[in-house]
Design a protein around this motif. Structure first.
Motif, PDB file in Angstrom:
ATOM      1  N   THR A  54      37.641  23.474  26.681  1.00 28.79           N
ATOM      2  CA  THR A  54      38.860  23.572  27.012  1.00 28.79           C
ATOM      3  C   THR A  54      39.569  25.051  27.076  1.00 28.79           C
ATOM      4  O   THR A  54      40.465  25.354  27.493  1.00 28.79           O
ATOM      5  CB  THR A  54      39.843  22.666  26.015  1.00 28.79           C
ATOM      6  OG1 THR A  54      39.766  23.287  24.686  1.00 28.79           O
ATOM      7  CG2 THR A  54      39.635  21.337  25.753  1.00 28.79           C
ATOM      8  N   VAL A  55      38.479  25.848  26.485  1.00 28.26           N
ATOM      9  CA  VAL A  55      38.961  27.189  26.663  1.00 28.26           C
ATOM     10  C   VAL A  55      38.399  27.981  27.941  1.00 28.26           C
ATOM     11  O   VAL A  55      37.417  27.817  28.242  1.00 28.26           O
ATOM     12  CB  VAL A  55      38.170  28.245  25.480  1.00 28.26           C
ATOM     13  CG1 VAL A  55      38.629  29.674  25.520  1.00 28.26           C
ATOM     14  CG2 VAL A  55      38.880  27.593  24.173  1.00 28.26           C
ATOM     15  N   VAL A  56      39.445  28.525  28.634  1.00 25.67           N
ATOM     16  CA  VAL A  56      39.071  29.168  29.938  1.00 25.67           C
ATOM     17  C   VAL A  56      39.268  30.729  29.853  1.00 25.67           C
ATOM     18  O   VAL A  56      40.103  31.235  29.211  1.00 25.67           O
ATOM     19  CB  VAL A  56      40.386  28.895  30.963  1.00 25.67           C
ATOM     20  CG1 VAL A  56      39.891  29.626  32.182  1.00 25.67           C
ATOM     21  CG2 VAL A  56      40.318  27.254  30.955  1.00 25.67           C
ATOM     22  N   ASP A  57      38.048  31.257  30.335  1.00 26.23           N
ATOM     23  CA  ASP A  57      37.976  32.810  30.089  1.00 26.23           C
ATOM     24  C   ASP A  57      38.571  33.349  31.457  1.00 26.23           C
ATOM     25  O   ASP A  57      38.427  33.187  32.637  1.00 26.23           O
ATOM     26  CB  ASP A  57      36.557  33.367  30.215  1.00 26.23           C
ATOM     27  CG  ASP A  57      36.401  34.601  29.996  1.00 26.23           C
ATOM     28  OD1 ASP A  57      37.347  35.591  29.417  1.00 26.23           O
ATOM     29  OD2 ASP A  57      35.267  35.276  30.190  1.00 26.23           O
ATOM     30  N   ALA A  58      39.830  34.076  31.245  1.00 26.72           N
ATOM     31  CA  ALA A  58      40.542  34.980  32.424  1.00 26.72           C
ATOM     32  C   ALA A  58      41.207  35.904  32.093  1.00 26.72           C
ATOM     33  O   ALA A  58      41.441  36.143  30.923  1.00 26.72           O
ATOM     34  CB  ALA A  58      41.639  33.723  32.742  1.00 26.72           C
ATOM     35  N   GLU A  59      41.651  36.662  33.295  1.00 30.90           N
ATOM     36  CA  GLU A  59      42.493  37.742  32.874  1.00 30.90           C
ATOM     37  C   GLU A  59      43.665  37.790  33.632  1.00 30.90           C
ATOM     38  O   GLU A  59      43.703  37.416  34.568  1.00 30.90           O
ATOM     39  CB  GLU A  59      41.520  39.230  32.930  1.00 30.90           C
ATOM     40  CG  GLU A  59      41.121  39.329  34.458  1.00 30.90           C
ATOM     41  CD  GLU A  59      40.276  40.584  34.661  1.00 30.90           C
ATOM     42  OE1 GLU A  59      40.562  41.513  35.069  1.00 30.90           O
ATOM     43  OE2 GLU A  59      39.159  40.345  34.477  1.00 30.90           O
ATOM     44  N   ILE A  60      44.606  38.875  33.280  1.00 33.20           N
ATOM     45  CA  ILE A  60      45.949  38.813  34.040  1.00 33.20           C
ATOM     46  C   ILE A  60      45.776  39.909  34.777  1.00 33.20           C
ATOM     47  O   ILE A  60      45.313  41.057  34.691  1.00 33.20           O
ATOM     48  CB  ILE A  60      47.138  39.061  32.921  1.00 33.20           C
ATOM     49  CG1 ILE A  60      47.272  37.946  32.086  1.00 33.20           C
ATOM     50  CG2 ILE A  60      48.429  39.295  33.752  1.00 33.20           C
ATOM     51  CD1 ILE A  60      48.338  38.335  30.882  1.00 33.20           C
ATOM     52  N   VAL A  61      46.177  39.619  36.177  1.00 33.81           N
ATOM     53  CA  VAL A  61      45.986  40.650  37.395  1.00 33.81           C
ATOM     54  C   VAL A  61      47.603  40.778  37.992  1.00 33.81           C
ATOM     55  O   VAL A  61      48.102  40.002  38.074  1.00 33.81           O
ATOM     56  CB  VAL A  61      45.181  40.017  38.369  1.00 33.81           C
ATOM     57  CG1 VAL A  61      44.955  41.159  39.637  1.00 33.81           C
ATOM     58  CG2 VAL A  61      43.775  39.768  37.939  1.00 33.81           C
TER      59      VAL A  61
END
Length: 98
Positions: free
Chosen positions: A11-18
């Motif tokens: 359930t954990v998604v690896d993402a970054e804020i752009v």
């Protein structure tokens, strides 16, 4: 073996804020008030657009030209009115009303 805590959790998604690539858009002023009355700028713009459309249509129709072979619109209307008056007088004479 050392693993991070989120590696095993699906359930954990690896993402970054752009940052957004588009700048903020300025919204136009409201065209109508809450009571439904149009703003002065909206009405003025509509009138100007209609006037420009009418002028353009006249020019495209060829009656707004300035050339020597094109009669002015006033001259054309005066000739049409005179022809109408003459025809009306002719009809009245034929009916014995004059």
């Amino acid at each position: 073996m050392s693993t991070s805590q989120g590696d095993d959790d699906p359930t954990v998604v690896d993402a970054e804020i752009v940052a957004s690539p588009t700048p903020a858009v300025e919204l136009p002023a409201a065209q109508y008030s809450e009571s439904g009355v149009p703003s002065f700028d909206y009405v003025r713009e509509r009138i100007e657009n209609r006037a420009a459309t009418a002028t353009g249509s006249t020019e495209l129709a060829g009656i707004g030209g300035t050339g020597p072979d094109v009669k002015s619109l006033d001259e054309q209307l005066a000739e049409r009115e005179e022809a109408g008056r003459a025809r009306l007088a002719e009809i009245r004479r034929a009916m014995g009303k004059d």
